[in-house]
Design an enzyme around this catalytic site. Sequence first.
Site, PDB file in Angstrom:
ATOM      1  CB  SER A   3       9.516 -15.491 -16.641  1.00 41.13           C
ATOM      2  OG  SER A   3      10.739 -15.664 -15.938  1.00 41.13           O
ATOM      3  CE  LYS A  57       7.503 -18.119 -15.326  1.00 40.78           C
ATOM      4  NZ  LYS A  57       6.978 -17.793 -14.053  1.00 40.78           N
ATOM      5  CG  HIS A  80      10.682 -19.997 -17.926  1.00 42.66           C
ATOM      6  ND1 HIS A  80      10.754 -19.682 -16.576  1.00 42.66           N
ATOM      7  CD2 HIS A  80      11.457 -19.088 -18.551  1.00 42.66           C
ATOM      8  CE1 HIS A  80      11.552 -18.637 -16.410  1.00 42.66           C
ATOM      9  NE2 HIS A  80      11.989 -18.251 -17.600  1.00 42.66           N
ATOM     10  CG  ASN A  81       9.004 -21.158 -13.290  1.00 41.95           C
ATOM     11  OD1 ASN A  81       9.278 -20.342 -14.160  1.00 41.95           O
ATOM     12  ND2 ASN A  81       8.324 -20.834 -12.223  1.00 41.95           N
ATOM     13  CD  GLU A 135      13.330 -19.827 -12.442  1.00 41.34           C
ATOM     14  OE1 GLU A 135      12.712 -19.203 -13.333  1.00 41.34           O
ATOM     15  OE2 GLU A 135      12.962 -19.807 -11.250  1.00 41.34           O
TER      16      GLU A 135
HETATM   17  N1  LIG Z   1       7.697 -13.270  -7.275  1.00 46.14           N
HETATM   18  C1  LIG Z   1       8.172 -13.634  -8.456  1.00 46.14           C
HETATM   19  O1  LIG Z   1       9.374 -13.500  -8.775  1.00 46.14           O
HETATM   20  C2  LIG Z   1       7.245 -14.193  -9.473  1.00 46.14           C
HETATM   21  C3  LIG Z   1       5.915 -14.496  -9.157  1.00 46.14           C
HETATM   22  N2  LIG Z   1       5.071 -14.959 -10.125  1.00 46.14           N
HETATM   23  C4  LIG Z   1       3.675 -15.241  -9.813  1.00 46.14           C
HETATM   24  O2  LIG Z   1       2.963 -13.993  -9.820  1.00 46.14           O
HETATM   25  C5  LIG Z   1       1.909 -14.005  -8.839  1.00 46.14           C
HETATM   26  C6  LIG Z   1       2.118 -12.847  -7.868  1.00 46.14           C
HETATM   27  O3  LIG Z   1       3.367 -13.039  -7.231  1.00 46.14           O
HETATM   28  P1  LIG Z   1       3.913 -12.049  -6.118  1.00 46.14           P
HETATM   29  O4  LIG Z   1       3.844 -10.662  -6.618  1.00 46.14           O
HETATM   30  O5  LIG Z   1       5.223 -12.603  -5.686  1.00 46.14           O
HETATM   31  O6  LIG Z   1       2.827 -12.125  -4.967  1.00 46.14           O
HETATM   32  P2  LIG Z   1       2.371 -13.336  -4.005  1.00 46.14           P
HETATM   33  O7  LIG Z   1       2.390 -14.630  -4.726  1.00 46.14           O
HETATM   34  O8  LIG Z   1       3.128 -13.222  -2.742  1.00 46.14           O
HETATM   35  O9  LIG Z   1       0.825 -12.947  -3.728  1.00 46.14           O
HETATM   36  C7  LIG Z   1       0.482 -11.804  -2.981  1.00 46.14           C
HETATM   37  C8  LIG Z   1      -0.714 -11.115  -3.583  1.00 46.14           C
HETATM   38  O10 LIG Z   1      -1.832 -12.022  -3.648  1.00 46.14           O
HETATM   39  C9  LIG Z   1      -2.939 -11.394  -2.993  1.00 46.14           C
HETATM   40  N3  LIG Z   1      -3.814 -12.428  -2.412  1.00 46.14           N
HETATM   41  C10 LIG Z   1      -3.440 -13.499  -1.695  1.00 46.14           C
HETATM   42  N4  LIG Z   1      -4.516 -14.236  -1.358  1.00 46.14           N
HETATM   43  C11 LIG Z   1      -5.596 -13.591  -1.870  1.00 46.14           C
HETATM   44  C12 LIG Z   1      -6.990 -13.853  -1.872  1.00 46.14           C
HETATM   45  N5  LIG Z   1      -7.499 -14.934  -1.275  1.00 46.14           N
HETATM   46  N6  LIG Z   1      -7.805 -12.980  -2.494  1.00 46.14           N
HETATM   47  C13 LIG Z   1      -7.298 -11.888  -3.110  1.00 46.14           C
HETATM   48  N7  LIG Z   1      -5.985 -11.594  -3.149  1.00 46.14           N
HETATM   49  C14 LIG Z   1      -5.152 -12.428  -2.544  1.00 46.14           C
HETATM   50  C15 LIG Z   1      -2.310 -10.517  -1.939  1.00 46.14           C
HETATM   51  O11 LIG Z   1      -3.223  -9.562  -1.461  1.00 46.14           O
HETATM   52  P3  LIG Z   1      -3.026  -8.883  -0.019  1.00 46.14           P
HETATM   53  O12 LIG Z   1      -2.046  -7.773  -0.212  1.00 46.14           O
HETATM   54  O13 LIG Z   1      -4.377  -8.401   0.352  1.00 46.14           O
HETATM   55  O14 LIG Z   1      -2.514  -9.941   0.906  1.00 46.14           O
HETATM   56  C16 LIG Z   1      -1.165  -9.938  -2.727  1.00 46.14           C
HETATM   57  O15 LIG Z   1      -1.579  -8.901  -3.584  1.00 46.14           O
HETATM   58  C17 LIG Z   1       1.982 -15.381  -8.182  1.00 46.14           C
HETATM   59  O16 LIG Z   1       1.078 -16.244  -8.813  1.00 46.14           O
HETATM   60  C18 LIG Z   1       3.413 -15.841  -8.439  1.00 46.14           C
HETATM   61  O17 LIG Z   1       3.538 -17.247  -8.471  1.00 46.14           O
HETATM   62  C19 LIG Z   1       5.479 -15.112 -11.419  1.00 46.14           C
HETATM   63  C20 LIG Z   1       6.754 -14.829 -11.784  1.00 46.14           C
HETATM   64  C21 LIG Z   1       7.753 -14.387 -10.849  1.00 46.14           C
HETATM   65  O1  LIG Z   2       8.343 -17.845 -11.689  1.00 48.28           O
HETATM   66  C1  LIG Z   2       9.406 -17.461 -11.270  1.00 48.28           C
HETATM   67  C2  LIG Z   2      10.467 -16.974 -12.191  1.00 48.28           C
HETATM   68  O2  LIG Z   2      10.181 -17.226 -13.490  1.00 48.28           O
HETATM   69  C3  LIG Z   2       9.672 -17.508  -9.799  1.00 48.28           C
HETATM   70  O3  LIG Z   2      10.829 -16.848  -9.481  1.00 48.28           O
HETATM   71  C4  LIG Z   2       9.605 -18.929  -9.368  1.00 48.28           C
HETATM   72  O4  LIG Z   2       8.328 -19.086  -8.749  1.00 48.28           O
HETATM   73  C5  LIG Z   2      10.607 -19.355  -8.348  1.00 48.28           C
HETATM   74  O5  LIG Z   2      10.277 -20.677  -8.051  1.00 48.28           O
HETATM   75  P1  LIG Z   2      10.760 -21.438  -6.747  1.00 48.28           P
HETATM   76  O6  LIG Z   2      10.379 -20.549  -5.591  1.00 48.28           O
HETATM   77  O7  LIG Z   2      10.042 -22.731  -6.782  1.00 48.28           O
HETATM   78  O8  LIG Z   2      12.262 -21.557  -6.883  1.00 48.28           O
END
Ligand SMILES: NC(=O)C1=CN([C@@H]2O[C@H](COP(=O)(O)OP(=O)(O)OC[C@H]3O[C@@H](n4cnc5c(N)ncnc54)[C@H](OP(=O)(O)O)[C@@H]3O)[C@@H](O)[C@H]2O)C=CC1
Ligand SMILES: O=C(CO)[C@H](O)[C@H](O)COP(=O)(O)O
Length: 484
Positions: A137, A191, A194-195, A198
């Site tokens: 997170s 986690k 945690h969310n 949140e």
């Molecule tokens: N954003 C946030 O604030 C937070 C996110 N997370 C978690 O972290 C992870 C990454 O989040 P985030 O950085 O936002 O990115 P996304 O959840 O938007 O995922 C995008 C990434 O996934 C890849 N991808 C999607 N589908 C496939 C597939 N079928 N095969 C291989 N690669 C694939 C994409 O590749 P390509 O570029 O080729 O499309 C890209 O690198 C997620 O699980 C999310 O829930 C956790 C904490 C906070």
């Molecule tokens: O993991 C997170 C932070 O810890 C992401 O920000 C979270 O996925 C946000 O959730 P949502 O889009 O459901 O509000």
Amino acid sequence: MNNDASAPSAKAQIGVTGLAVMGSNIARNFARNGYTVALHNRSIAKTDALLENHGGDGNFIRTETVAEFVAALERPRRVLIMVKAGDATDAVIEELADAMEPGDIIIDGGNALYTDTIRREAAMSARGLNFVGAGISGGEEGALNGPSIMPGGPVESYESLGPMLESIAAQVDGEPCCTHIGPDGSGHFVKMVHNGIEYADMQLIGEAYDLMRKALDMPVAEIADVFRAWNSTELESYLVEITADVLSQVDAETGKPLVDVIVDAAGQKGTGRWTVKSALDLGIPTTGIAEAVFARALSSSTDQRLAARGLSSGTLGSAPADRETFINDIKTALYASKVVAYAQGFDQIAAGSAEYGWDVDRGALATIWRGGCIIRAQFLNRIREAYHEDPALPSLLLAPYFRDAVEVGIDSWRRVVSTATLLGIPVPAFASSLSYYDGLRAERLPAALTQGLRDFFGAHTYQRVDKEGTFHTLWSGDRSEVTE
Ligand SMILES: NC(=O)C1=CN([C@@H]2O[C@H](COP(=O)(O)OP(=O)(O)OC[C@H]3O[C@@H](n4cnc5c(N)ncnc54)[C@H](OP(=O)(O)O)[C@@H]3O)[C@@H](O)[C@H]2O)C=CC1
Ligand SMILES: O=C(CO)[C@H](O)[C@H](O)COP(=O)(O)O
């Protein structure tokens, strides 16, 4: 920057696949901490963008195929997956597992559902691979500068991974915001909760804002100032801090507060909903989180809300006479309700831990949530102290510090909920938290009547307060009581 994966010297201590917001920033964080990082993404554009914009952060190895990626890693290989949760994660795991060898470690740092993690760990373990489901997170900024990391999985994997993860995690008072949570899905479970917390925290903040806006008719900029001031009190937290920032933002196009031009329909990706589903399965009343999830759902019920706009409010009460007193009441209600939301979340973690045999240390968890994560807050120090003093604490509300804090604020809390009700302002999280508190402390609950009714229509039986055993009243007979 080293981008030649074929060079014999080109070995990385860690590989990151999935280079969107989270993965690219975590990769940079590893590199800035002196690790050589192998980079991989399904489409090469993200890899190249990272190298072009931030290649100077440290040592990276550019790879295009999974085979190249795996070949670039030191043994035992460590790969962090940061892709979209769900099917994408399964697809990436399969591809990696085919290319990796027994003893290698796959870490899923996405927001995976913990039951998926349990399944994935079992499948990888059968192939001799170590699988670590790690909650991470902190969003974009935390990923780069120090997130809170919640790794589950086999303890042996933590011996190899722990020092690396601890070095990129946020640090509070010299302690890393990363610790081994427990086996299999425990990291993703905590986690998820945690969310959920949140969600509850943000809903409570939203209700506090709405009350100042509607009950006190305060301009948005003044409400921002109130949140800014609150952030120097016991409410000090990341979410309160950024609330002041969001409320201070003025829309360049219209000159209005940005919050007034954002559509009031809250999105959700699923972790809050998962938390509530799990709470229902475990039988834990996480009412604050549930109300927050439902409040987002109500906000997004656009057609229904439009159709219901003309519904009567009935006779409304009058606004609070003393503005400063009411603002202080809201602050107190926010703090008390926040304590309830965290208490419920920690209860759910205890229940999940017992159900799956994870032995999660709630004090250690509070410690790693003090920095890096979205729910980081000053009062997590108090939660940590409470669980360190009594690891088996039945409820955070019973810890002396929180018992006192809520007792001091109870009158304010009641005033806020009753005023909101009289003014027709929805406060589902404030109200349900207060009801939870009243329910928890009640000597008798109407559950006795529920039991009587269940026995009446379904012979479901009941226990008595004055003797052991299970009883049933012959409701359709002579209404005498029999022992079951
Ligand atoms: N954003 C946030 O604030 C937070 C996110 N997370 C978690 O972290 C992870 C990454 O989040 P985030 O950085 O936002 O990115 P996304 O959840 O938007 O995922 C995008 C990434 O996934 C890849 N991808 C999607 N589908 C496939 C597939 N079928 N095969 C291989 N690669 C694939 C994409 O590749 P390509 O570029 O080729 O499309 C890209 O690198 C997620 O699980 C999310 O829930 C956790 C904490 C906070
Ligand atoms: O993991 C997170 C932070 O810890 C992401 O920000 C979270 O996925 C946000 O959730 P949502 O889009 O459901 O509000």
